[in-house]
Design a protein around this motif. Structure first.
Motif, PDB file in Angstrom:
ATOM      1  N   ILE A 134      -6.045  10.952   0.775  1.00  0.00           N
ATOM      2  CA  ILE A 134      -4.663  10.777   1.210  1.00  0.00           C
ATOM      3  C   ILE A 134      -3.794  11.787   0.489  1.00  0.00           C
ATOM      4  N   ASP A 135      -3.179  12.658   1.265  1.00  0.00           N
ATOM      5  CA  ASP A 135      -2.280  13.678   0.716  1.00  0.00           C
ATOM      6  C   ASP A 135      -0.858  13.357   1.115  1.00  0.00           C
TER       7      ASP A 135
ATOM      8  N   MET B 189       0.830  -1.212   0.000  1.00  0.00           N
ATOM      9  CA  MET B 189       0.000   0.000   0.000  1.00  0.00           C
ATOM     10  C   MET B 189       0.859   1.254   0.000  1.00  0.00           C
ATOM     11  N   ARG B 190       1.924   1.267   0.780  1.00  0.00           N
ATOM     12  CA  ARG B 190       2.843   2.412   0.793  1.00  0.00           C
ATOM     13  C   ARG B 190       3.370   2.675  -0.608  1.00  0.00           C
ATOM     14  N   ASP B 191       3.823   1.613  -1.279  1.00  0.00           N
ATOM     15  CA  ASP B 191       4.385   1.755  -2.616  1.00  0.00           C
ATOM     16  C   ASP B 191       3.324   2.167  -3.631  1.00  0.00           C
ATOM     17  N   LEU B 192       2.128   1.607  -3.518  1.00  0.00           N
ATOM     18  CA  LEU B 192       1.042   1.968  -4.431  1.00  0.00           C
ATOM     19  C   LEU B 192       0.658   3.436  -4.263  1.00  0.00           C
ATOM     20  N   LEU B 193       0.489   3.873  -3.021  1.00  0.00           N
ATOM     21  CA  LEU B 193       0.127   5.269  -2.777  1.00  0.00           C
ATOM     22  C   LEU B 193       1.218   6.208  -3.285  1.00  0.00           C
ATOM     23  N   GLY B 194       2.461   5.858  -3.061  1.00  0.00           N
ATOM     24  CA  GLY B 194       3.576   6.665  -3.570  1.00  0.00           C
ATOM     25  C   GLY B 194       3.572   6.740  -5.084  1.00  0.00           C
ATOM     26  N   LEU B 195       3.322   5.619  -5.744  1.00  0.00           N
ATOM     27  CA  LEU B 195       3.270   5.583  -7.203  1.00  0.00           C
ATOM     28  C   LEU B 195       2.148   6.468  -7.727  1.00  0.00           C
ATOM     29  N   LEU B 196       0.971   6.367  -7.130  1.00  0.00           N
ATOM     30  CA  LEU B 196      -0.161   7.190  -7.555  1.00  0.00           C
ATOM     31  C   LEU B 196       0.136   8.676  -7.375  1.00  0.00           C
ATOM     32  N   GLN B 197       0.706   9.036  -6.250  1.00  0.00           N
ATOM     33  CA  GLN B 197       0.992  10.449  -5.997  1.00  0.00           C
ATOM     34  C   GLN B 197       2.118  10.962  -6.889  1.00  0.00           C
ATOM     35  N   THR B 198       3.116  10.141  -7.138  1.00  0.00           N
ATOM     36  CA  THR B 198       4.211  10.532  -8.037  1.00  0.00           C
ATOM     37  C   THR B 198       3.677  10.792  -9.444  1.00  0.00           C
ATOM     38  N   GLN B 199       2.673  10.035  -9.843  1.00  0.00           N
ATOM     39  CA  GLN B 199       2.067  10.219 -11.173  1.00  0.00           C
ATOM     40  C   GLN B 199       1.051  11.366 -11.185  1.00  0.00           C
ATOM     41  N   GLY B 200       0.873  12.045 -10.053  1.00  0.00           N
ATOM     42  CA  GLY B 200       0.007  13.230  -9.998  1.00  0.00           C
ATOM     43  C   GLY B 200      -1.456  12.958  -9.705  1.00  0.00           C
TER      44      GLY B 200
END
Length: 175
Positions: free
Chosen positions: A170-171, A59-70
């Motif tokens: 989630i911000d 989940m940490r990695d998924l959330l980071g990926l989504l946020q990195t992609q904007g």
């Protein structure tokens, strides 16, 4: 996409997110639901397994990926769950239209009344807003229609924990 999102591999998600015209994506991570349905050690066992899964970092990695992609990220659930103790299985065989752990559904009011006699704490749900022949019998509070004394984690009843679901934005915070 893979039907078991939540088991660790984000390559498929990453490829999907790299599509330039993609503006919205909805992902279903069913890992917690699969943990719940296989749970034999009650709520404490479920919490332990979910905690172990969370430590693996998917989940940490998924959330980071989504946020990195904007992407703006929201997390929700389709239902909650509770720990319930078995009060016995109604022995109506295949006559019940739905033989759930927390709710049984009948089309015959006499059959539902017979089962209600065996489980007097159960609730005969009124058919308001439902078809007239959709007659639900809801297990007693914190109970399930499974072997007496068996503990499970389940959903499908009317407890607050089963009805309320989270909806969280989630911000990312840069430290």
């Amino acid at each position: 996409m893979n039907g078991n999102l939540g088991d660790g591999d984000l390559d498929e998600v990453s490829e999907l997110l790299s599509r330039p015209r993609l503006r919205v994506v909805g992902l279903v991570i069913d890992k917690v639901d699969r943990i719940m349905h296989g749970m034999e050690l009650g709520a404490a066992g479920m919490h332990n397994q979910v905690r172990q899964w969370a430590r693996q970092g998917f989940m940490r990695d998924l959330l980071g990926l989504l946020q990195t992609q904007g992407f703006q990220v929201y997390l929700a659930s389709d239902h909650g769950n509770i720990e319930a103790r078995g009060v016995g299985r109604p022995a109506e065989g295949a006559v019940a239209d739905l033989r759930g752990e927390r709710v049984r559904v009948y089309s015959d009011p006499r059959l539902r009344a017979q089962i209600k006699e065996r489980f007097p704490e159960s609730l005969e749900w009124p058919s308001v807003g439902l078809p007239e022949d959709y007659l639900a019998l809801i297990a007693p509070p914190r109970a399930a229609f499974v072997r007496a004394g068996e503990t499970l984690v389940g959903h499908g009843g009317i407890s607050v924990e089963e009805l309320l679901v989270p909806f969280v934005q989630i911000d990312r915070r840069d430290r």
